[in-house]
Design a protein around this motif. Sequence first.
Motif, PDB file in Angstrom:
ATOM      1  N   LYS A 108       0.820  -1.218   0.000  1.00  0.00           N
ATOM      2  CA  LYS A 108       0.000   0.000   0.000  1.00  0.00           C
ATOM      3  C   LYS A 108       0.852   1.264   0.000  1.00  0.00           C
ATOM      4  O   LYS A 108       0.490   2.255  -0.635  1.00  0.00           O
ATOM      5  CB  LYS A 108      -0.937  -0.008   1.201  1.00  0.00           C
ATOM      6  CG  LYS A 108      -2.012  -1.065   1.095  1.00  0.00           C
ATOM      7  CD  LYS A 108      -2.926  -1.068   2.283  1.00  0.00           C
ATOM      8  CE  LYS A 108      -3.955  -2.169   2.134  1.00  0.00           C
ATOM      9  NZ  LYS A 108      -4.846  -2.246   3.265  1.00  0.00           N
ATOM     10  N   LEU A 109       1.979   1.249   0.689  1.00  0.00           N
ATOM     11  CA  LEU A 109       2.848   2.423   0.701  1.00  0.00           C
ATOM     12  C   LEU A 109       3.426   2.670  -0.694  1.00  0.00           C
ATOM     13  O   LEU A 109       3.464   3.811  -1.167  1.00  0.00           O
ATOM     14  CB  LEU A 109       3.977   2.244   1.717  1.00  0.00           C
ATOM     15  CG  LEU A 109       4.947   3.414   1.854  1.00  0.00           C
ATOM     16  CD1 LEU A 109       4.217   4.682   2.264  1.00  0.00           C
ATOM     17  CD2 LEU A 109       6.030   3.077   2.846  1.00  0.00           C
ATOM     18  N   PHE A 131       1.423   7.002  -7.086  1.00  0.00           N
ATOM     19  CA  PHE A 131       0.505   8.091  -7.426  1.00  0.00           C
ATOM     20  C   PHE A 131       1.059   9.450  -7.021  1.00  0.00           C
ATOM     21  O   PHE A 131       1.108  10.377  -7.821  1.00  0.00           O
ATOM     22  CB  PHE A 131      -0.861   7.870  -6.772  1.00  0.00           C
ATOM     23  CG  PHE A 131      -1.762   9.056  -6.920  1.00  0.00           C
ATOM     24  CD1 PHE A 131      -2.387   9.309  -8.132  1.00  0.00           C
ATOM     25  CD2 PHE A 131      -1.958   9.935  -5.882  1.00  0.00           C
ATOM     26  CE1 PHE A 131      -3.200  10.418  -8.294  1.00  0.00           C
ATOM     27  CE2 PHE A 131      -2.760  11.041  -6.018  1.00  0.00           C
ATOM     28  CZ  PHE A 131      -3.389  11.281  -7.236  1.00  0.00           C
ATOM     29  N   SER A 132       1.501   9.560  -5.769  1.00  0.00           N
ATOM     30  CA  SER A 132       1.867  10.884  -5.256  1.00  0.00           C
ATOM     31  C   SER A 132       3.138  11.430  -5.896  1.00  0.00           C
ATOM     32  O   SER A 132       3.235  12.634  -6.133  1.00  0.00           O
ATOM     33  CB  SER A 132       2.000  10.846  -3.735  1.00  0.00           C
ATOM     34  OG  SER A 132       3.082  10.032  -3.354  1.00  0.00           O
ATOM     35  N   GLN A 150       2.105   1.744  -3.589  1.00  0.00           N
ATOM     36  CA  GLN A 150       1.012   2.184  -4.454  1.00  0.00           C
ATOM     37  C   GLN A 150       0.706   3.665  -4.227  1.00  0.00           C
ATOM     38  O   GLN A 150       0.434   4.403  -5.170  1.00  0.00           O
ATOM     39  CB  GLN A 150      -0.241   1.343  -4.201  1.00  0.00           C
ATOM     40  CG  GLN A 150      -0.086  -0.115  -4.566  1.00  0.00           C
ATOM     41  CD  GLN A 150       0.138  -0.309  -6.047  1.00  0.00           C
ATOM     42  OE1 GLN A 150      -0.411   0.408  -6.862  1.00  0.00           O
ATOM     43  NE2 GLN A 150       0.969  -1.272  -6.391  1.00  0.00           N
ATOM     44  N   THR A 151       0.766   4.107  -2.975  1.00  0.00           N
ATOM     45  CA  THR A 151       0.544   5.519  -2.670  1.00  0.00           C
ATOM     46  C   THR A 151       1.647   6.375  -3.264  1.00  0.00           C
ATOM     47  O   THR A 151       1.386   7.429  -3.849  1.00  0.00           O
ATOM     48  CB  THR A 151       0.485   5.727  -1.147  1.00  0.00           C
ATOM     49  OG1 THR A 151      -0.557   4.906  -0.613  1.00  0.00           O
ATOM     50  CG2 THR A 151       0.230   7.168  -0.789  1.00  0.00           C
ATOM     51  N   ARG A 152       2.891   5.915  -3.151  1.00  0.00           N
ATOM     52  CA  ARG A 152       4.010   6.691  -3.688  1.00  0.00           C
ATOM     53  C   ARG A 152       3.970   6.761  -5.212  1.00  0.00           C
ATOM     54  O   ARG A 152       4.339   7.775  -5.796  1.00  0.00           O
ATOM     55  CB  ARG A 152       5.333   6.091  -3.225  1.00  0.00           C
ATOM     56  CG  ARG A 152       5.610   6.394  -1.778  1.00  0.00           C
ATOM     57  CD  ARG A 152       6.935   5.868  -1.339  1.00  0.00           C
ATOM     58  NE  ARG A 152       7.194   6.297   0.030  1.00  0.00           N
ATOM     59  CZ  ARG A 152       8.235   5.922   0.725  1.00  0.00           C
ATOM     60  NH1 ARG A 152       9.134   5.117   0.190  1.00  0.00           N
ATOM     61  NH2 ARG A 152       8.401   6.350   1.944  1.00  0.00           N
TER      62      ARG A 152
END
Length: 94
Positions: A49-50, A56-57, A52-54
Motif C-alpha cells: 500500500k505504501l 501516485f503521489s 502504491q501511494t508513492r
Amino acid sequence: KIWPEDKFPLQPVGRMVLNRNPDNFFNENEQLAFCPGVLVPGILTSDDKLLQTRIFSYSDTQRHRLGPNFLTIPVNAPKCAHHNNHHDGFMNMV
C-alpha cells in the motif's frame, strides 16, 4: 519490510556511478523527477500500500512541480529508444 532472501534472492540490476558534480545545477539537479511508477517492461509493482501511494503521489507531485511533460525533460528522458504518448502542450521538450 524485509524480504526473505530464500524466496527472493538478490539480483544485481546495474550500477550507479557518481563521479562528478553537475555542470548546470538547475538542469541536472533541480529538474530531476524520481518516480517509482516508471518501470521497464517485465518489472511489476507489488501490492504494498505504501508503494502504491508513492506511485501516485510522486508522479502527481512531479507534474505539479515540473509540468505535465516532465518525463521529456532531458535529465528525465530515457537514454534508449522508447515510445510514449507525450506530445504538444506545456513544457514539451521533444
